[in-house]
Design an enzyme around this catalytic site. Structure first.
Site, PDB file in Angstrom:
ATOM      1  N   ARG A  96       0.833  -1.206   0.000  1.00 18.78           N
ATOM      2  CA  ARG A  96       0.000   0.000   0.000  1.00 18.78           C
ATOM      3  C   ARG A  96       0.871   1.260   0.000  1.00 18.78           C
ATOM      4  O   ARG A  96       0.560   2.235  -0.697  1.00 18.78           O
ATOM      5  CB  ARG A  96      -0.922  -0.018   1.235  1.00 18.78           C
ATOM      6  CG  ARG A  96      -1.791   1.210   1.337  1.00 18.78           C
ATOM      7  CD  ARG A  96      -2.789   1.116   2.492  1.00 18.78           C
ATOM      8  NE  ARG A  96      -3.439   2.398   2.700  1.00 18.78           N
ATOM      9  CZ  ARG A  96      -4.325   2.637   3.663  1.00 18.78           C
ATOM     10  NH1 ARG A  96      -4.667   1.676   4.488  1.00 18.78           N
ATOM     11  NH2 ARG A  96      -4.870   3.830   3.794  1.00 18.78           N
ATOM     12  N   ASN A 150     -10.024  -5.402   0.767  1.00 19.27           N
ATOM     13  CA  ASN A 150     -10.133  -4.285  -0.186  1.00 19.27           C
ATOM     14  C   ASN A 150      -9.411  -4.578  -1.496  1.00 19.27           C
ATOM     15  O   ASN A 150      -8.461  -5.358  -1.493  1.00 19.27           O
ATOM     16  CB  ASN A 150      -9.546  -3.008   0.443  1.00 19.27           C
ATOM     17  CG  ASN A 150     -10.595  -2.226   1.196  1.00 19.27           C
ATOM     18  OD1 ASN A 150     -11.763  -2.234   0.831  1.00 19.27           O
ATOM     19  ND2 ASN A 150     -10.182  -1.547   2.264  1.00 19.27           N
ATOM     20  N   CYS A 171     -18.345  -3.389   3.843  1.00 22.41           N
ATOM     21  CA  CYS A 171     -17.516  -2.208   4.068  1.00 22.41           C
ATOM     22  C   CYS A 171     -18.060  -1.489   5.289  1.00 22.41           C
ATOM     23  O   CYS A 171     -19.267  -1.539   5.549  1.00 22.41           O
ATOM     24  CB  CYS A 171     -17.587  -1.304   2.839  1.00 22.41           C
ATOM     25  SG  CYS A 171     -16.638   0.215   3.018  1.00 22.41           S
ATOM     26  N   HIS A 201     -17.166   2.349  -1.724  1.00 21.07           N
ATOM     27  CA  HIS A 201     -16.458   3.632  -1.564  1.00 21.07           C
ATOM     28  C   HIS A 201     -16.956   4.680  -2.564  1.00 21.07           C
ATOM     29  O   HIS A 201     -16.260   5.641  -2.876  1.00 21.07           O
ATOM     30  CB  HIS A 201     -14.932   3.461  -1.665  1.00 21.07           C
ATOM     31  CG  HIS A 201     -14.353   2.806  -0.464  1.00 21.07           C
ATOM     32  ND1 HIS A 201     -13.000   2.643  -0.274  1.00 21.07           N
ATOM     33  CD2 HIS A 201     -14.931   2.268   0.648  1.00 21.07           C
ATOM     34  CE1 HIS A 201     -12.784   2.027   0.891  1.00 21.07           C
ATOM     35  NE2 HIS A 201     -13.943   1.787   1.458  1.00 21.07           N
ATOM     36  N   TYR A 255     -15.675   9.143   0.910  1.00 24.23           N
ATOM     37  CA  TYR A 255     -14.750   8.846  -0.186  1.00 24.23           C
ATOM     38  C   TYR A 255     -15.091   9.615  -1.461  1.00 24.23           C
ATOM     39  O   TYR A 255     -14.254   9.707  -2.361  1.00 24.23           O
ATOM     40  CB  TYR A 255     -14.732   7.342  -0.487  1.00 24.23           C
ATOM     41  CG  TYR A 255     -13.898   6.558   0.486  1.00 24.23           C
ATOM     42  CD1 TYR A 255     -12.561   6.261   0.227  1.00 24.23           C
ATOM     43  CD2 TYR A 255     -14.428   6.118   1.688  1.00 24.23           C
ATOM     44  CE1 TYR A 255     -11.784   5.555   1.124  1.00 24.23           C
ATOM     45  CE2 TYR A 255     -13.663   5.404   2.600  1.00 24.23           C
ATOM     46  CZ  TYR A 255     -12.345   5.129   2.315  1.00 24.23           C
ATOM     47  OH  TYR A 255     -11.577   4.436   3.217  1.00 24.23           O
TER      48      TYR A 255
END
Length: 441
Positions: A96, A150, A171, A201, A255
């Protein structure tokens, strides 16, 4: 439905696992769990061992007859399982961090589920998810897979399209929105009905019903006045463009700032990266995780610690446990999940994954039909769904043309030479995790 359950957690070394354990223990009267299998790989083994020890202390404290197993043998764990929770991170937090820094290097928003970072995460994760599903098909074909790995929407879509596994994606963002709306209205959560619609998101609250009335506009005004109850705790305070959001007549999830305020978000991320003591968001998460595991190591700790709330995924595991409970006991509760569209959102393919409110039954989610969305909102959802569809194709087939075509559509990804360079560097940096692209030089 009194059969003792076997539950498997894949990616058990996640810092969220104590919340999952807590949620299962709270529901001990509704779900009798005989065996909880914690599965991880060598890279996550130290964390998984810490989690397993904490899990055993939590179970002992609760006085529940549940055996905790810890293993790297996924097939052994999956044999005859009833529910599987998927919460692994392909490439770990280092992956990430790389995603975010490569994106920022090329003047793009760096984020784990959006833009170039979301694409990279999907390409690392989907092949592993499909591999797990092949084991599920062979070893526990009747089990339910609850996915909160994710990017949840894209992973769920890949599983729905490429396997026969019964799956639901989850989520914490819609859960946070629901809890926040109840807090704003000063009512109990169970007395509220909130309709969520969109993609993972990328959702909006389209209705908030309480005592027979739609309270959406009242909650929207509170949000615009600065009430941040509907925003996950890991997101710093921010303000929506007031007239824009009021004219939408819906409440966007946090988001959506990546699309409504793209340049502002990019400027913010660049500033954070220059703030050397913290670094990018992924580095902040890494430092929070380190502190959490130091707390988890304490041999006297036998409850979920308060500090876990800083991590950002608050309520994930709470939602996972309630989803298991609703399926197991055919509760017909209303939850917000990633599932096959089947006409719920008009204007999207029936076979794609959407994030919508649904009634949860023993046969899985039955999504609620969504009122027609404003045209501009629907176009954004359609655009992002095409990005997701092409990303899934690239992740499954190693199709570079699908990758480029998908990223070109994404509104927060610049195009041209900069995209080609950024994508090439992303794939090169992820060689060990993206074998589907190994034919590229």
């Amino acid at each position: 439905m009194n059969k003792p359950l076997k539950i498997v957690v894949i990616g058990a070394g996640s810092s969220y696992t104590p919340e999952l354990i807590e949620g299962l223990l709270v529901r001990k009267d509704e779900m009798q769990i005989s065996d909880l299998w914690l599965v991880d790989i060598e890279d996550g083994w130290e964390k998984a061992q810490i989690i397993a020890a904490l899990a055993k202390r939590m179970v002992d404290r609760a006085g529940v007859d549940m055996t905790i197993h810890l293993t790297q043998d996924r097939q052994l764990a999956l044999k005859d399982a009833d529910f599987i929770c998927s919460q692994f991170r392909a490439g770990g937090l280092e992956g990430r961090i790389r995603d975010e820094k490569i994106a920022l290097k090329y003047g793009m928003i760096g984020q784990e589920t959006n833009g170039l970072g979301g694409f990279a995460n999907a390409c690392r994760t989907i092949p592993i998810a499909l591999d797990i599903c092949r084991d599920i098909e062979a070893l526990c074909p009747d089990a339910w897979l609850l996915n909160f790995t994710n990017p949840s929407g894209m992973v769920t879509e890949a599983i729905l399209k490429h396997t026969n596994v019964k799956t639901v994606g989850l989520c914490n963002v819609p859960v946070t929105m629901q809890k926040g709306a109840a807090a704003i209205l000063g009512c109990k959560e169970q007395d509220l009905m909130i309709q969520i619609a969109g993609l993972n998101h990328l959702v909006w609250a389209t209705q908030i019903l309480h005592q027979g009335q739609d309270k959406l506009s009242e909650v929207l005004e509170a949000v615009l006045a600065g009430n941040d109850s509907m925003v996950p705790q890991n997101i710093p305070p921010f303000a929506w463009p007031e007239n824009l959001v009021r004219s939408l007549g819906m409440i966007p999830c946090a988001y959506l700032r990546y699309y409504y305020q793209s340049q502002d978000m990019l400027d913010e991320e660049v500033k954070e990266l220059q703030h050397q003591d913290q670094g990018c968001r992924a580095e902040v998460v890494k430092s929070i995780e380190k502190k959490l595991f130091d707390i988890y190591r304490d041999p006297h700790l036998d409850v979920k610690p308060k500090e876990l709330e800083q991590r950002g995924g608050q309520y994930y595991s709470e939602a996972a446990c309630e989803l298991m409970n609703a399926i197991h006991n055919d509760k017909r509760s209303v939850m917000h999940v990633n599932t096959r569209n089947n006409g719920a959102i008009s204007g999207l393919p029936d076979d794609c994954a959407v994030e919508v409110s649904a009634m949860i039954t023993s046969a899985g989610p039955i999504p609620f039909n969504v009122e027609p969305l404003p045209t501009d909102t629907l176009r954004l959802i359609q655009l992002m769904k095409e990005f997701e569809t092409l990303t899934v194709k690239a992740a499954v087939e190693g199709d570079m043309n699908a990758a480029i075509r998908g990223l070109i559509l994404n509104p927060i990804v610049p195009t041209g030479h900069v995209l080609e360079q950024a994508l090439a560097e992303t794939i090169e940096a992820n060689r060990a995790y993206m074998p589907q692209f190994s034919h590229l030089h």
